[in-house]
Design a protein around this motif. Structure first.
Motif, mmCIF file in Angstrom:
data_model
loop_
_atom_site.group_PDB
_atom_site.id
_atom_site.type_symbol
_atom_site.label_atom_id
_atom_site.label_comp_id
_atom_site.label_asym_id
_atom_site.label_seq_id
_atom_site.Cartn_x
_atom_site.Cartn_y
_atom_site.Cartn_z
ATOM 1 N N SER A 150 0.826 -1.196 0.000
ATOM 2 C CA SER A 150 0.000 0.000 0.000
ATOM 3 C C SER A 150 0.864 1.250 0.000
ATOM 4 O O SER A 150 1.966 1.264 0.558
ATOM 5 N N THR A 151 0.343 2.300 -0.607
ATOM 6 C CA THR A 151 0.897 3.631 -0.419
ATOM 7 C C THR A 151 0.379 4.171 0.909
ATOM 8 O O THR A 151 -0.541 3.597 1.508
ATOM 9 N N ALA A 152 0.923 5.278 1.365
ATOM 10 C CA ALA A 152 0.437 5.879 2.613
ATOM 11 C C ALA A 152 0.829 7.343 2.685
ATOM 12 O O ALA A 152 1.942 7.716 2.297
ATOM 13 N N CYS A 153 -0.091 8.160 3.180
ATOM 14 C CA CYS A 153 0.183 9.570 3.457
ATOM 15 C C CYS A 153 -0.458 9.913 4.795
ATOM 16 O O CYS A 153 -1.664 9.683 4.977
ATOM 17 N N ASN A 168 4.947 10.827 3.390
ATOM 18 C CA ASN A 168 4.250 10.225 2.252
ATOM 19 C C ASN A 168 5.117 9.177 1.589
ATOM 20 O O ASN A 168 6.300 9.392 1.341
ATOM 21 N N VAL A 169 4.500 8.022 1.313
ATOM 22 C CA VAL A 169 5.139 6.957 0.555
ATOM 23 C C VAL A 169 4.259 6.650 -0.647
ATOM 24 O O VAL A 169 3.093 6.268 -0.489
ATOM 25 N N GLY A 170 4.792 6.837 -1.858
ATOM 26 C CA GLY A 170 4.039 6.463 -3.048
ATOM 27 C C GLY A 170 3.312 7.614 -3.697
ATOM 28 O O GLY A 170 3.704 8.778 -3.589
ATOM 29 N N ASP A 171 2.196 7.284 -4.387
ATOM 30 C CA ASP A 171 1.492 8.290 -5.183
ATOM 31 C C ASP A 171 0.183 8.763 -4.585
ATOM 32 O O ASP A 171 -0.608 9.415 -5.263
ATOM 33 N N SER A 172 -0.071 8.467 -3.308
ATOM 34 C CA SER A 172 -1.061 9.245 -2.578
ATOM 35 C C SER A 172 -0.369 10.552 -2.203
ATOM 36 O O SER A 172 0.833 10.706 -2.423
ATOM 37 N N GLY A 173 -1.089 11.493 -1.632
ATOM 38 C CA GLY A 173 -0.426 12.741 -1.301
ATOM 39 C C GLY A 173 -1.365 13.779 -0.731
ATOM 40 O O GLY A 173 -2.521 13.489 -0.405
ATOM 41 N N ASP A 179 -6.257 30.900 0.641
ATOM 42 C CA ASP A 179 -7.022 31.870 -0.155
ATOM 43 C C ASP A 179 -7.455 31.250 -1.479
ATOM 44 O O ASP A 179 -7.412 31.894 -2.540
ATOM 45 N N SER A 180 -7.834 29.989 -1.425
ATOM 46 C CA SER A 180 -8.352 29.241 -2.584
ATOM 47 C C SER A 180 -7.308 29.015 -3.671
ATOM 48 O O SER A 180 -7.649 28.695 -4.807
ATOM 49 N N ARG A 181 -6.040 29.149 -3.341
ATOM 50 C CA ARG A 181 -4.973 28.875 -4.295
ATOM 51 C C ARG A 181 -4.090 27.765 -3.749
ATOM 52 O O ARG A 181 -3.841 27.680 -2.544
ATOM 53 N N CYS A 182 -3.588 26.909 -4.648
ATOM 54 C CA CYS A 182 -2.742 25.803 -4.228
ATOM 55 C C CYS A 182 -1.364 26.331 -3.854
ATOM 56 O O CYS A 182 -0.605 26.805 -4.699
ATOM 57 N N LEU A 183 -1.056 26.248 -2.567
ATOM 58 C CA LEU A 183 0.220 26.717 -2.055
ATOM 59 C C LEU A 183 1.299 25.647 -2.199
ATOM 60 O O LEU A 183 2.469 25.949 -2.429
ATOM 61 N N TYR A 184 0.909 24.366 -2.050
ATOM 62 C CA TYR A 184 1.886 23.285 -2.133
ATOM 63 C C TYR A 184 1.187 21.983 -2.500
ATOM 64 O O TYR A 184 0.070 21.718 -2.072
ATOM 65 N N LYS A 185 1.881 21.164 -3.291
ATOM 66 C CA LYS A 185 1.418 19.819 -3.643
ATOM 67 C C LYS A 185 2.583 18.858 -3.456
ATOM 68 O O LYS A 185 3.672 19.076 -3.998
ATOM 69 N N SER A 186 2.371 17.810 -2.672
ATOM 70 C CA SER A 186 3.449 16.865 -2.416
ATOM 71 C C SER A 186 3.799 16.090 -3.683
ATOM 72 O O SER A 186 2.912 15.731 -4.462
ATOM 73 N N PRO A 187 5.073 15.812 -3.904
ATOM 74 C CA PRO A 187 5.469 15.062 -5.102
ATOM 75 C C PRO A 187 5.231 13.570 -4.924
ATOM 76 O O PRO A 187 5.386 13.041 -3.820
ATOM 77 N N PRO A 188 4.869 12.864 -5.991
ATOM 78 C CA PRO A 188 4.692 11.410 -5.900
ATOM 79 C C PRO A 188 6.040 10.698 -5.932
ATOM 80 O O PRO A 188 7.042 11.245 -6.400
ATOM 81 N N GLN A 189 6.060 9.485 -5.421
ATOM 82 C CA GLN A 189 7.236 8.617 -5.500
ATOM 83 C C GLN A 189 6.866 7.404 -6.352
ATOM 84 O O GLN A 189 5.967 6.643 -5.986
ATOM 85 N N GLN A 190 7.568 7.199 -7.449
ATOM 86 C CA GLN A 190 7.281 6.070 -8.321
ATOM 87 C C GLN A 190 8.587 5.410 -8.781
ATOM 88 O O GLN A 190 9.550 6.099 -9.102
ATOM 89 N N HIS A 191 8.578 4.085 -8.817
ATOM 90 C CA HIS A 191 9.702 3.347 -9.377
ATOM 91 C C HIS A 191 9.677 3.449 -10.900
ATOM 92 O O HIS A 191 10.722 3.472 -11.546
#
Length: 337
Positions: A150-153, A168-173, A179-191
């Motif tokens: 399983s992935t996990a966040c 975070n492990v994997g492609d969950s995130g 203020d309704s704007r995306c300040l940060y998005k975690s990067p996915p981890q993929q082999h």
């Protein structure tokens, strides 16, 4: 989602996780608008940094889970938990490729999240700050012997420091909106494409030490969205921004916001004509895929609110209409792992 192919052969929710489309000029502009580039994220981080004035906060949370229709696995393969006292939330996505050898990876994901919830509650009872990495380590250890991966966040709020702490492990995130704007998005981890980092009990599988760790400040009003790849493969951050802008102001709660986002992700997953994040990643890998990706969809929404001003979830100021969290998918859809 594929199994990793190595050379070495107080609320907890235990519910489960081709063709080359030629873009028109309009679609190309739309695609560029939706891409959340790292340099743009860093610029937003600098522009939106604020002083917190030592104001204590808490997270108010809600969730929505839409498993794909599968009579053999009605609970799906995703799982999530919300530990209100521990101010900790998490999602997990059991890797669907295990079904090919008769293993329900949803059991692994549900066990992982059940254990994470219990660990967070134990830490809170001991008057200790909840450390997401420690939660993940203990949840993984307590899930020994369970087949699957399983992935996990996992994310928590340090109320004293006013900081979000996540692993975070994997492609969950997770994503943080201000203020309704995306300040940060975690990067996915993929082999490799569609083969995420994944926790498992077999030689060669990823371990909790592989988890990326994040610490960032929070201010009252910030909205955090955790999701499995059923969300992240089907929605761009800009689409969630649109939901926050359009639905702001009606006094709805986090559970209803999670439902609105999850149902839009569901709609996108069934759309074979709209460009999706999954399609774009497939094209980068040299593969052909049109539209969204059918999958279990888990969304957990949390909002940071000042402890002194907190009254009820209805005070959060969301403005969206109630949606049906038990909405069924269209019949006769063939599933893709």
């Amino acid at each position: 989602m594929m199994i990793a192919n190595y050379n070495n052969t107080n609320t907890c929710y235990g519910y489960g996780s081709q063709y080359q489309q030629i873009l028109t000029e309009h679609e190309e502009l739309r695609r560029k608008r939706k891409v959340n580039k790292s340099d743009q994220i860093q610029e937003l981080l600098l522009k939106n940094r604020r002083k917190i004035h030592n104001e204590k906060m808490k997270l108010v949370c809600g969730s929505c889970y839409l498993p794909k229709d599968n009579p053999d696995k009605p609970l799906g393969e995703d799982a999530h938990f919300i530990c209100h006292n521990g101010q900790t939330i998490g999602v997990a996505d059991g890797v669907g490729g295990w079904a090919k050898i008769g293993v329900d990876a949803g059991l692994y994901a549900r066990g992982l999240m059940n254990n994470a919830n219990q660990t967070a509650m134990d830490m809170t009872a001991a008057a200790a700050a909840v450390n997401p990495r420690n939660v993940l380590n203990q949840a993984y250890a307590n899930n020994a012997g369970v087949q699957g991966s399983s992935t996990a966040c996992i994310l928590s709020l340090n109320k004293e420091r006013g900081a979000l702490h996540a692993v975070n492990v994997g492609d969950s995130g997770f994503m943080v909106f201000r203020d309704s704007r995306c300040l940060y998005k975690s990067p996915p981890q993929q082999h490799m494409f569609n083969c995420p980092y994944q926790l498992g009990n077999y030689v060669g599988y990823d371990r909790p030490k592989a988890a990326l760790e994040f610490v960032m400040e929070a201010v009252p009003g910030d909205i955090i969205v955790l999701g499995t790849d059923g969300l992240l493969d089907n929605m761009f951050p800009s689409e969630i921004e649109d939901v926050l802008v359009a639905y702001r102001g009606s006094g709805r709660d986090c559970e209803e916001l999670a439902s609105a986002i999850a149902n839009l992700a569901l709609f996108n997953s069934l759309d074979k004509y709209s460009v999706s994040p999954f399609q774009m990643e497939a094209q980068k890998a040299g593969l052909e895929h049109a539209g969204g990706k059918i999958d279990d969809i888990t969304v957990v929404v949390a909002q940071a609110v000042a402890s002194s001003s907190f009254t009820t979830p209805a005070s959060l100021g969301f403005g969206f209409e109630r949606t049906d969290t038990k909405r069924k998918r269209e019949d006769r859809i063939r599933f893709r792992n």
